[in-house]
Design a protein around this motif. Structure first.
Motif, PDB file in Angstrom:
ATOM      1  N   LEU A  18      31.110 -91.567  94.790  1.00 42.36           N
ATOM      2  CA  LEU A  18      32.193 -91.192  93.463  1.00 42.36           C
ATOM      3  C   LEU A  18      32.779 -92.429  93.002  1.00 42.36           C
ATOM      4  O   LEU A  18      32.811 -93.578  93.687  1.00 42.36           O
ATOM      5  CB  LEU A  18      33.367 -90.346  94.100  1.00 42.36           C
ATOM      6  N   ARG A  19      33.315 -92.319  91.766  1.00 42.90           N
ATOM      7  CA  ARG A  19      33.944 -93.558  91.314  1.00 42.90           C
ATOM      8  C   ARG A  19      35.188 -92.871  90.729  1.00 42.90           C
ATOM      9  O   ARG A  19      35.467 -91.846  89.833  1.00 42.90           O
ATOM     10  CB  ARG A  19      33.361 -94.025  89.973  1.00 42.90           C
ATOM     11  N   LEU A  20      36.420 -93.503  91.184  1.00 41.75           N
ATOM     12  CA  LEU A  20      37.614 -93.338  90.539  1.00 41.75           C
ATOM     13  C   LEU A  20      38.215 -94.395  89.469  1.00 41.75           C
ATOM     14  O   LEU A  20      37.637 -95.178  89.693  1.00 41.75           O
ATOM     15  CB  LEU A  20      38.868 -93.401  91.772  1.00 41.75           C
ATOM     16  N   SER A  21      39.150 -93.780  88.698  1.00 46.49           N
ATOM     17  CA  SER A  21      39.615 -94.549  87.740  1.00 46.49           C
ATOM     18  C   SER A  21      41.182 -94.696  87.571  1.00 46.49           C
ATOM     19  O   SER A  21      41.571 -93.719  88.085  1.00 46.49           O
ATOM     20  CB  SER A  21      38.837 -94.308  86.164  1.00 46.49           C
ATOM     21  N   CYS A  22      41.568 -95.841  87.303  1.00 47.56           N
ATOM     22  CA  CYS A  22      42.884 -95.874  87.038  1.00 47.56           C
ATOM     23  C   CYS A  22      43.491 -96.577  85.972  1.00 47.56           C
ATOM     24  O   CYS A  22      43.113 -97.817  85.797  1.00 47.56           O
ATOM     25  CB  CYS A  22      43.942 -96.308  88.499  1.00 47.56           C
ATOM     26  N   ALA A  23      44.240 -95.900  84.933  1.00 50.08           N
ATOM     27  CA  ALA A  23      44.593 -96.660  83.618  1.00 50.08           C
ATOM     28  C   ALA A  23      45.849 -96.998  83.970  1.00 50.08           C
ATOM     29  O   ALA A  23      46.957 -96.265  84.349  1.00 50.08           O
ATOM     30  CB  ALA A  23      44.577 -95.579  82.527  1.00 50.08           C
ATOM     31  N   ALA A  24      46.461 -98.138  83.640  1.00 54.50           N
ATOM     32  CA  ALA A  24      47.589 -98.875  83.782  1.00 54.50           C
ATOM     33  C   ALA A  24      47.790-100.100  82.660  1.00 54.50           C
ATOM     34  O   ALA A  24      46.839-100.904  82.918  1.00 54.50           O
ATOM     35  CB  ALA A  24      47.932 -99.358  85.149  1.00 54.50           C
ATOM     36  N   SER A  25      48.655-100.103  81.817  1.00 55.42           N
ATOM     37  CA  SER A  25      48.752-101.245  80.954  1.00 55.42           C
ATOM     38  C   SER A  25      49.673-102.304  81.519  1.00 55.42           C
ATOM     39  O   SER A  25      50.706-101.964  82.280  1.00 55.42           O
ATOM     40  CB  SER A  25      49.366-100.827  79.588  1.00 55.42           C
ATOM     41  N   GLY A  26      49.492-103.486  81.352  1.00 55.24           N
ATOM     42  CA  GLY A  26      50.474-104.586  81.783  1.00 55.24           C
ATOM     43  C   GLY A  26      49.624-105.453  82.587  1.00 55.24           C
ATOM     44  O   GLY A  26      48.506-105.185  83.197  1.00 55.24           O
ATOM     45  N   ARG A  27      50.382-106.639  83.177  1.00 52.25           N
ATOM     46  CA  ARG A  27      50.120-107.892  84.103  1.00 52.25           C
ATOM     47  C   ARG A  27      50.360-107.376  85.394  1.00 52.25           C
ATOM     48  O   ARG A  27      51.233-107.558  85.982  1.00 52.25           O
ATOM     49  CB  ARG A  27      50.765-108.960  83.652  1.00 52.25           C
ATOM     50  N   TYR A  28      49.719-106.384  86.109  1.00 55.02           N
ATOM     51  CA  TYR A  28      49.767-106.111  87.456  1.00 55.02           C
ATOM     52  C   TYR A  28      48.537-106.208  88.465  1.00 55.02           C
ATOM     53  O   TYR A  28      47.457-106.004  88.160  1.00 55.02           O
ATOM     54  CB  TYR A  28      50.082-104.524  87.593  1.00 55.02           C
ATOM     55  N   ALA A  29      48.910-106.439  89.609  1.00 57.19           N
ATOM     56  CA  ALA A  29      47.911-106.313  90.705  1.00 57.19           C
ATOM     57  C   ALA A  29      47.648-104.921  91.070  1.00 57.19           C
ATOM     58  O   ALA A  29      48.672-104.206  91.101  1.00 57.19           O
ATOM     59  CB  ALA A  29      48.247-107.251  92.128  1.00 57.19           C
ATOM     60  N   ALA A  71      40.669-105.311  79.609  1.00 62.43           N
ATOM     61  CA  ALA A  71      40.587-105.150  78.262  1.00 62.43           C
ATOM     62  C   ALA A  71      40.749-103.615  78.026  1.00 62.43           C
ATOM     63  O   ALA A  71      41.372-103.290  77.016  1.00 62.43           O
ATOM     64  CB  ALA A  71      39.241-105.614  77.575  1.00 62.43           C
ATOM     65  N   LYS A  72      40.269-102.920  78.995  1.00 62.21           N
ATOM     66  CA  LYS A  72      40.514-101.533  78.766  1.00 62.21           C
ATOM     67  C   LYS A  72      41.710-101.053  79.891  1.00 62.21           C
ATOM     68  O   LYS A  72      41.976 -99.701  80.047  1.00 62.21           O
ATOM     69  CB  LYS A  72      39.370-100.558  79.508  1.00 62.21           C
ATOM     70  N   ASN A  73      42.453-101.991  80.394  1.00 64.11           N
ATOM     71  CA  ASN A  73      43.759-101.584  81.243  1.00 64.11           C
ATOM     72  C   ASN A  73      43.348-100.603  82.327  1.00 64.11           C
ATOM     73  O   ASN A  73      43.735 -99.539  82.580  1.00 64.11           O
ATOM     74  CB  ASN A  73      44.922-101.007  80.442  1.00 64.11           C
ATOM     75  N   THR A  74      41.901-100.716  83.007  1.00 60.85           N
ATOM     76  CA  THR A  74      41.536 -99.846  83.824  1.00 60.85           C
ATOM     77  C   THR A  74      41.133-100.659  85.096  1.00 60.85           C
ATOM     78  O   THR A  74      40.478-101.437  85.070  1.00 60.85           O
ATOM     79  CB  THR A  74      40.608 -98.883  83.258  1.00 60.85           C
ATOM     80  N   VAL A  75      41.366 -99.709  86.252  1.00 63.49           N
ATOM     81  CA  VAL A  75      40.923-100.332  87.479  1.00 63.49           C
ATOM     82  C   VAL A  75      40.145 -99.092  88.077  1.00 63.49           C
ATOM     83  O   VAL A  75      40.384 -98.100  88.120  1.00 63.49           O
ATOM     84  CB  VAL A  75      41.790-100.451  88.662  1.00 63.49           C
ATOM     85  N   TYR A  76      38.734 -99.743  88.852  1.00 64.35           N
ATOM     86  CA  TYR A  76      37.740 -98.499  89.234  1.00 64.35           C
ATOM     87  C   TYR A  76      37.619 -98.884  90.734  1.00 64.35           C
ATOM     88  O   TYR A  76      38.021 -99.939  91.263  1.00 64.35           O
ATOM     89  CB  TYR A  76      36.586 -98.888  88.731  1.00 64.35           C
ATOM     90  N   LEU A  77      37.480 -97.616  91.448  1.00 62.08           N
ATOM     91  CA  LEU A  77      37.048 -97.710  92.869  1.00 62.08           C
ATOM     92  C   LEU A  77      35.682 -97.164  92.877  1.00 62.08           C
ATOM     93  O   LEU A  77      35.863 -95.866  92.900  1.00 62.08           O
ATOM     94  CB  LEU A  77      38.168 -97.121  93.573  1.00 62.08           C
TER      95      LEU A  77
END
Length: 120
Positions: A18-29, A71-77
């Protein structure tokens, strides 16, 4: 705080992916945590803002991969070779700043969670 929007959970058989996605804008770890029924929320993986540093819990090393596309403000797992013990609600978390953390106390903002269920 930043708004986090998760997607990608579901039901999968053991050994599946499975692949999870998380959208978050800004400069974050960013980090992923999970919580199974009756258990405390636990660290899964995290990544620095640049993507240059990442950390994994021993239980998921070699099976899960965290990545990000700023560029897409997205993190994936990306989760592979899933096991029934991976069943939990998975939470995306954001930490203001560049460096990744590994405890719940390191993070300022949390997503609503997405259910991952692995059947045996």
């Amino acid at each position: 705080q930043v708004q986090l929007v998760e997607s990608g959970g579901g039901l999968v058989q053991a050994g599946g992916s499975l692949r999870l996605s998380c959208a978050a804008s800004g400069r974050y770890a960013m980090g992923w945590f999970r919580q199974a029924p009756g258990k405390e929320r636990e660290f899964v993986t995290s990544v620095s803002w640049s993507g240059g540093n990442s950390y994994y819990a021993d239980s998921v090393k070699g099976r899960f991969t965290i990545s990000r596309d700023n560029a897409k403000n997205t993190v994936y797992l990306q989760m592979r070779r899933l096991k029934p013990e991976d069943t939990a609600v998975y939470y995306c978390a954001a930490r203001r700043g560049m460096t990744a953390g590994r405890t719940v106390h390191d993070y300022d903002s949390w997503g609503q969670g997405t259910q991952v269920t692995v059947s045996s």
